[in-house]
Scaffold this active site. Structure first.
Site, PDB file in Angstrom:
ATOM      1  N   THR A 162       0.849  -1.201   0.000  1.00  0.00           N
ATOM      2  CA  THR A 162       0.000   0.000   0.000  1.00  0.00           C
ATOM      3  C   THR A 162       0.882   1.247   0.000  1.00  0.00           C
ATOM      4  O   THR A 162       0.672   2.181  -0.778  1.00  0.00           O
ATOM      5  CB  THR A 162      -0.920   0.003   1.243  1.00  0.00           C
ATOM      6  N   ASN A 222      -5.624  -9.294  -7.847  1.00  0.00           N
ATOM      7  CA  ASN A 222      -5.806 -10.008  -6.590  1.00  0.00           C
ATOM      8  C   ASN A 222      -7.150 -10.690  -6.442  1.00  0.00           C
ATOM      9  O   ASN A 222      -7.360 -11.433  -5.495  1.00  0.00           O
ATOM     10  CB  ASN A 222      -5.594  -9.044  -5.415  1.00  0.00           C
ATOM     11  N   GLN A 242       0.754  -9.516  -5.829  1.00  0.00           N
ATOM     12  CA  GLN A 242       0.247 -10.900  -5.915  1.00  0.00           C
ATOM     13  C   GLN A 242       1.126 -11.792  -6.788  1.00  0.00           C
ATOM     14  O   GLN A 242       0.762 -12.930  -7.067  1.00  0.00           O
ATOM     15  CB  GLN A 242      -1.181 -10.910  -6.475  1.00  0.00           C
ATOM     16  N   THR A 294      13.373   5.515  11.011  1.00  0.00           N
ATOM     17  CA  THR A 294      14.377   4.479  11.253  1.00  0.00           C
ATOM     18  C   THR A 294      13.950   3.191  10.562  1.00  0.00           C
ATOM     19  O   THR A 294      12.817   2.734  10.742  1.00  0.00           O
ATOM     20  CB  THR A 294      14.511   4.221  12.770  1.00  0.00           C
ATOM     21  N   CYS A 300      -9.046  -6.699   1.776  1.00  0.00           N
ATOM     22  CA  CYS A 300      -9.009  -5.293   2.155  1.00  0.00           C
ATOM     23  C   CYS A 300     -10.361  -4.626   1.922  1.00  0.00           C
ATOM     24  O   CYS A 300     -10.673  -3.624   2.527  1.00  0.00           O
ATOM     25  CB  CYS A 300      -7.940  -4.567   1.369  1.00  0.00           C
TER      26      CYS A 300
HETATM   27  N1  PLP Z   1      -1.882  -4.703  -4.000  1.00  0.00           N
HETATM   28  C1  PLP Z   1      -2.451  -5.896  -4.159  1.00  0.00           C
HETATM   29  C2  PLP Z   1      -2.667  -6.429  -5.529  1.00  0.00           C
HETATM   30  C3  PLP Z   1      -2.825  -6.640  -3.038  1.00  0.00           C
HETATM   31  O1  PLP Z   1      -3.390  -7.844  -3.204  1.00  0.00           O
HETATM   32  C4  PLP Z   1      -2.603  -6.099  -1.747  1.00  0.00           C
HETATM   33  C5  PLP Z   1      -3.035  -6.823  -0.533  1.00  0.00           C
HETATM   34  O2  PLP Z   1      -4.068  -7.415  -0.476  1.00  0.00           O
HETATM   35  C6  PLP Z   1      -1.997  -4.850  -1.653  1.00  0.00           C
HETATM   36  C7  PLP Z   1      -1.654  -4.181  -2.792  1.00  0.00           C
HETATM   37  C8  PLP Z   1      -1.741  -4.204  -0.326  1.00  0.00           C
HETATM   38  O3  PLP Z   1      -0.620  -4.749   0.273  1.00  0.00           O
HETATM   39  P1  PLP Z   1      -0.198  -4.411   1.778  1.00  0.00           P
HETATM   40  O4  PLP Z   1      -1.203  -5.088   2.639  1.00  0.00           O
HETATM   41  O5  PLP Z   1       1.186  -4.961   1.898  1.00  0.00           O
HETATM   42  O6  PLP Z   1      -0.206  -2.953   1.942  1.00  0.00           O
END
Ligand code: PLP
Length: 382
Positions: free
Chosen positions: A72, A144, A183, A241, A329
């Protein structure tokens, strides 16, 4: 009964190798890598080695890797970082990006590039959408929800042609390609030059590494505006850090993934093939989503027409089987998945869709059991 975990696209259990790589940085190597005494400099040295290890797997240079707390953050740094450098620039993103691309993209009124009914980006639509002000295109490597693999190489060829035309016209605006590869790490080649990307996000949490670990690859010469300001760590792009333990776990996980990639790809693909065949046989009203040809092996999206996915998911959970109704998410969102809408599913079909994702502890018998349980439940559900 042992639980059957089929949500590896949401989270993966930490591998022993990743844990072992992390542990020293919680104890004897706790030092701040920016401090100047010998023991701290040794930790800084380790961090450089860890960075070099990640860079080697991506075939990148050491200074092209910025460690972040997950994908993210890497996606936000890529999108906001480029777009803030070019206030008049325009942004294109695929219609099926993860929320961590979509949300920052909205800040810059991004235009969405459509995908076909298989969930693959439509290249000629992309070509038509690029104009003289387009500065960034963000397209994920693996989706995803569907597992579809996007044609990044072809996109990078289109970008090269646009840049040549711009050069002839005296337009000096760059055009970058960013890929969210969160992914992809367990199953696909991540060499940045072969993929043709300028920026690429990765995370450890999907690779049997720690959550909140990952990186953004930034091709040399690209300037980004940082979002986290402070002490200037990570080449001034991500102050704070460094979490050396998380970076060590991420690098160890990435190394293991790249070593196991070919073998795991075949094993998981075979397992999924058997699972899909069983599902289609036992659930005649079901339809598989996503491209048959261009799809990462671990993901499976299934629409069971007439069913209620939330209820099915909960009933499976009660029977010890864990799967998802969309991306983890966005699971709490009231809206049906934008990914399923983009491939043409209506609201009802989207609300009848389950996502299963396979991983290293998945077995044939787990999948057989899941298919039979689902057949019984979906039968009752209708
Ligand atoms: N991008 C994709 C395609 C994802 O599947 C995910 C997590 O589900 C993310 C970004 C977000 O990753 P993170 O949880 O490491 O921030």
């Amino acid at each position: 009964m042992k639980r059957i975990y089929l949500d590896y696209a949401a989270a993966t259990p930490l591998s022993q190798e990743a844990l072992d790589a992390m542990l020293p940085y919680f104890s004897e190597k706790f030092y701040n890598p920016s401090a100047t005494y010998i023991a701290a400099r040794a930790v800084k040295n380790d961090l450089d080695k860890i960075r070099a290890q990640v860079a080697a797997i991506l075939e990148a240079k050491l200074a092209e890797i910025v460690f972040t707390a997950g994908a993210t953050e890497a996606n936000n740094l890529a999108i906001q970082g480029v777009m803030r450098q070019f206030p008049a620039g325009e942004l294109l993103v695929s219609a099926i990006e993860h929320e961590s691309v979509m949300a920052p993209a909205e800040l810059f009124s991004a235009t969405k590039i459509p995908v076909d009914s298989n969930g693959i980006l439509i290249l000629n639509k992309l070509s038509n959408l690029i104009n003289d002000n387009t500065v960034l295109i963000s397209v994920m490597l693996v989706n995803n929800e569907l597992g579809t693999i996007q044609p990044l190489r072809e996109i990078s060829i289109i970008i090269q042609q646009v840049l040549e035309e711009r050069h002839l016209k005296g337009n000096k605006l760059p055009l970058y390609l960013h890929a969210d590869a969160a992914q992809a790490g367990n199953y696909l080649d991540l060499h940045v030059s072969r993929l043709g990307v300028d920026l690429m996000s990765l995370n450890g949490g999907k690779l049997y590494g720690p959550k909140q670990s990952g990186c953004l690859f930034i091709k040399a010469g690209i300037k980004l505006t940082p979002q986290i300001l402070g002490g200037g760590q990570e080449f001034n792009l991500r102050s704070g850090t460094q979490n050396v333990a998380a970076t060590a776990g991420f690098a160890a996980a990435l190394k293991l993934a790249s070593e196991n990639r070919a073998k795991e790809y075949r094993r998981i693909q075979e397992l999924r093939g058997g699972f899909e065949a069983a599902l289609i046989k036992q659930l005649p009203k079901s339809v598989l989503n996503g491209s048959v040809k261009h799809r990462a092996p671990h993901l499976l999206s299934l629409t069971i027409n007439g069913s209620d996915n939330e209820r099915l998911m909960m009933e499976l959970d009660e029977r010890g089987i864990e799967c998802a109704i969309g991306s983890a998410c966005s699971a709490s969102s009231e809206q049906p998945s934008h990914v399923l809408s983009a491939i043409g599913l209506n609201e009802q079909q989207a609300r009848s869709t389950l996502r299963f994702s396979l991983g290293k502890n998945t077995t044939k018998s787990q999948l057989e059991m899941t298919a039979s349980e689902l057949a019984v439940l979906a039968g009752n559900n209708r």
